[in-house]
Design an enzyme around this catalytic site. Sequence first.
Site, PDB file in Angstrom:
ATOM      1  N   GLU A   1       0.820  -1.201   0.000  1.00 39.06           N
ATOM      2  CA  GLU A   1       0.000   0.000   0.000  1.00 39.06           C
ATOM      3  C   GLU A   1       0.861   1.260   0.000  1.00 39.06           C
ATOM      4  O   GLU A   1       1.731   1.419   0.856  1.00 39.06           O
ATOM      5  CB  GLU A   1      -0.926   0.020   1.218  1.00 39.06           C
ATOM      6  CG  GLU A   1      -1.891   1.181   1.230  1.00 39.06           C
ATOM      7  CD  GLU A   1      -2.873   1.126   2.389  1.00 39.06           C
ATOM      8  OE1 GLU A   1      -3.380   2.191   2.775  1.00 39.06           O
ATOM      9  OE2 GLU A   1      -3.122   0.020   2.910  1.00 39.06           O
TER      10      GLU A   1
ATOM     11  N   ASP B   1       3.600 -14.578  11.955  1.00 42.05           N
ATOM     12  CA  ASP B   1       2.218 -14.850  11.566  1.00 42.05           C
ATOM     13  C   ASP B   1       1.382 -13.590  11.767  1.00 42.05           C
ATOM     14  O   ASP B   1       0.840 -13.357  12.845  1.00 42.05           O
ATOM     15  CB  ASP B   1       1.671 -16.011  12.406  1.00 42.05           C
ATOM     16  CG  ASP B   1       0.301 -16.479  11.932  1.00 42.05           C
ATOM     17  OD1 ASP B   1      -0.323 -15.777  11.117  1.00 42.05           O
ATOM     18  OD2 ASP B   1      -0.146 -17.554  12.380  1.00 42.05           O
TER      19      ASP B   1
ATOM     20  N   HIS C   1      -2.066  10.508   0.043  1.00 43.56           N
ATOM     21  CA  HIS C   1      -1.797   9.293  -0.725  1.00 43.56           C
ATOM     22  C   HIS C   1      -1.531   9.583  -2.196  1.00 43.56           C
ATOM     23  O   HIS C   1      -1.033   8.732  -2.910  1.00 43.56           O
ATOM     24  CB  HIS C   1      -2.998   8.356  -0.646  1.00 43.56           C
ATOM     25  CG  HIS C   1      -3.077   7.614   0.650  1.00 43.56           C
ATOM     26  ND1 HIS C   1      -3.893   6.531   0.831  1.00 43.56           N
ATOM     27  CD2 HIS C   1      -2.436   7.786   1.831  1.00 43.56           C
ATOM     28  CE1 HIS C   1      -3.767   6.080   2.061  1.00 43.56           C
ATOM     29  NE2 HIS C   1      -2.898   6.828   2.692  1.00 43.56           N
TER      30      HIS C   1
ATOM     31  N   LYS D   1      -7.234  -0.477  11.884  1.00 43.42           N
ATOM     32  CA  LYS D   1      -6.664  -0.977  10.631  1.00 43.42           C
ATOM     33  C   LYS D   1      -5.422  -0.180  10.275  1.00 43.42           C
ATOM     34  O   LYS D   1      -4.418  -0.731   9.807  1.00 43.42           O
ATOM     35  CB  LYS D   1      -7.714  -0.890   9.524  1.00 43.42           C
ATOM     36  CG  LYS D   1      -7.289  -1.555   8.211  1.00 43.42           C
ATOM     37  CD  LYS D   1      -6.640  -0.599   7.236  1.00 43.42           C
ATOM     38  CE  LYS D   1      -6.293  -1.271   5.926  1.00 43.42           C
ATOM     39  NZ  LYS D   1      -5.561  -0.374   4.998  1.00 43.42           N
TER      40      LYS D   1
END
Length: 508
Positions: free
Chosen positions: A83, A284, A382, A268
């Site tokens: 991302e 993991d 972004h 998130k």
Amino acid sequence: MSSSTIPSFHKLSVPERVRAVRDRGLLSSQDYKALLNGESVLDVGNADNMIENVIGVMGLPVGLGLNFLINDRDFVVPLVVEEPSIVAGLSYAAKTARASGGFVTSSTEPILIGQIQVVDVPHAVKAKMQVEQNKNDVLNLANSLHPRMVARGGGAVDLEVVLHPPTPDTVEMLVVHLLVDTRDAMGANLVNTMCEGVASFIETLTGGKVFLRILSNLADRSLVRASVKIPAENLGNNGYDGEQVRDGIVIASQFAAVDSYRAATHNKGIMNGIDAVALATGNDWRAVEAGAHAFAARGTHYTSLSRWTKAEDGSLAGEIELPIRVGIVGGPLQSNPSVAMNLRLSKVESSRELAEVMAAVGLAQNFSALRALVTDGIQRGHMTLHARSVATAAGATPEIFDSVVEKLVESGEIKIWKAEEVISQVKAEMGHSMTRDERADMAAGHGKIILFGEHAVVYGSRAIAAPVPLAVRARIVDEKDGVWLVIPRWGVEPRLRSDTPKQMSCDD
């Protein structure tokens, strides 16, 4: 250790970046050569030994989070993430925090919980007492299965017994929690083996039947904390006052604390950074994610993992607490050459230190995202990095890449069709002629504007019309399922079936 600050790192070419990292003592000569020659990448042979049904290897970018100062130590943080903006946002956040002392972190012992579920227990309360009274025997049996872990200072250290009474939808069950210190290993297989090994003894003690015996990914005995303080004067830029930014971040944090919908996105963002470190170090990330979100939901509602407040001296104060159980040793980590190299590059000395670095990264990523939200907005932040990905997908060649990205950002349309249009424009400006195939794909047409009496002419009356002399470029693209008519300037991509031709009228 060398400083984690490397000026203008993002402006260097990839070989120059690798050289800069080596020159600061972060890479050995062997790792340096492996990176330059592409030998650090997982090959198909090793991949085939890791999982089943392998047909290839998928690559992801490996970037470096710079400027991190954690507990007065410099860290360069390897990140595997696709991302845009995450690596840049983290490095900027770490640089901002560095100016006021960096991050302070702490952690508890690296404890994993193994669960042994017992059903069909004749007397649950009595069975609970039996297990607790024989705790040492259970722990000794578990540790006999992994004496080398005990020799390293780890092993089963405690147990708990939880009773779940029956409900209309569930049976009564007794659950034994085996608390295991796994030291620098991830420890999942070790804990599962211990649970399997003591199952028969637990059945004997309880008179019940052991059903599931497996670790829990809610590793809330392996808690990690990170905190940071940033003076308000270090927060302002682009026309925003530092106190405004501070207060905006505090309000955004309060929103995530009380609203689960906002908390999900807030968390998130935190995991964007933590997962990238977990992937880079072969851990993991799914287990880390599951544990973090379960921890966020442990109260009356799902809430935020971090908290931002105004400190007494007017600074912005941030803190985070969450469970992170990771490892730095073991076969699964060392079988992937990229993972082994990333661990060496990170210079972490224990699994606890890696977890603390990950917590600092999560807090930094959270700060970066909140700051963008309360100032220019996340999308603007972004834009440039996303434009680079779009330009690559559109086929921008190296010699025009930067120009295409710049014009794409200026246009405000970060889309592949726009990038293709910009590429054509840049080629024309640079004197590049289009190929015959490219010319054949393009066509141009003129239009009209009817100012008065649009349909009057059908009945013999007058109309006033004006031509539109500017050509509108269109491209016809053959696809497997038909034909695309692409008009980039309008953002129009109507699909025309090749087997069902459509007559387009003037009004179309």
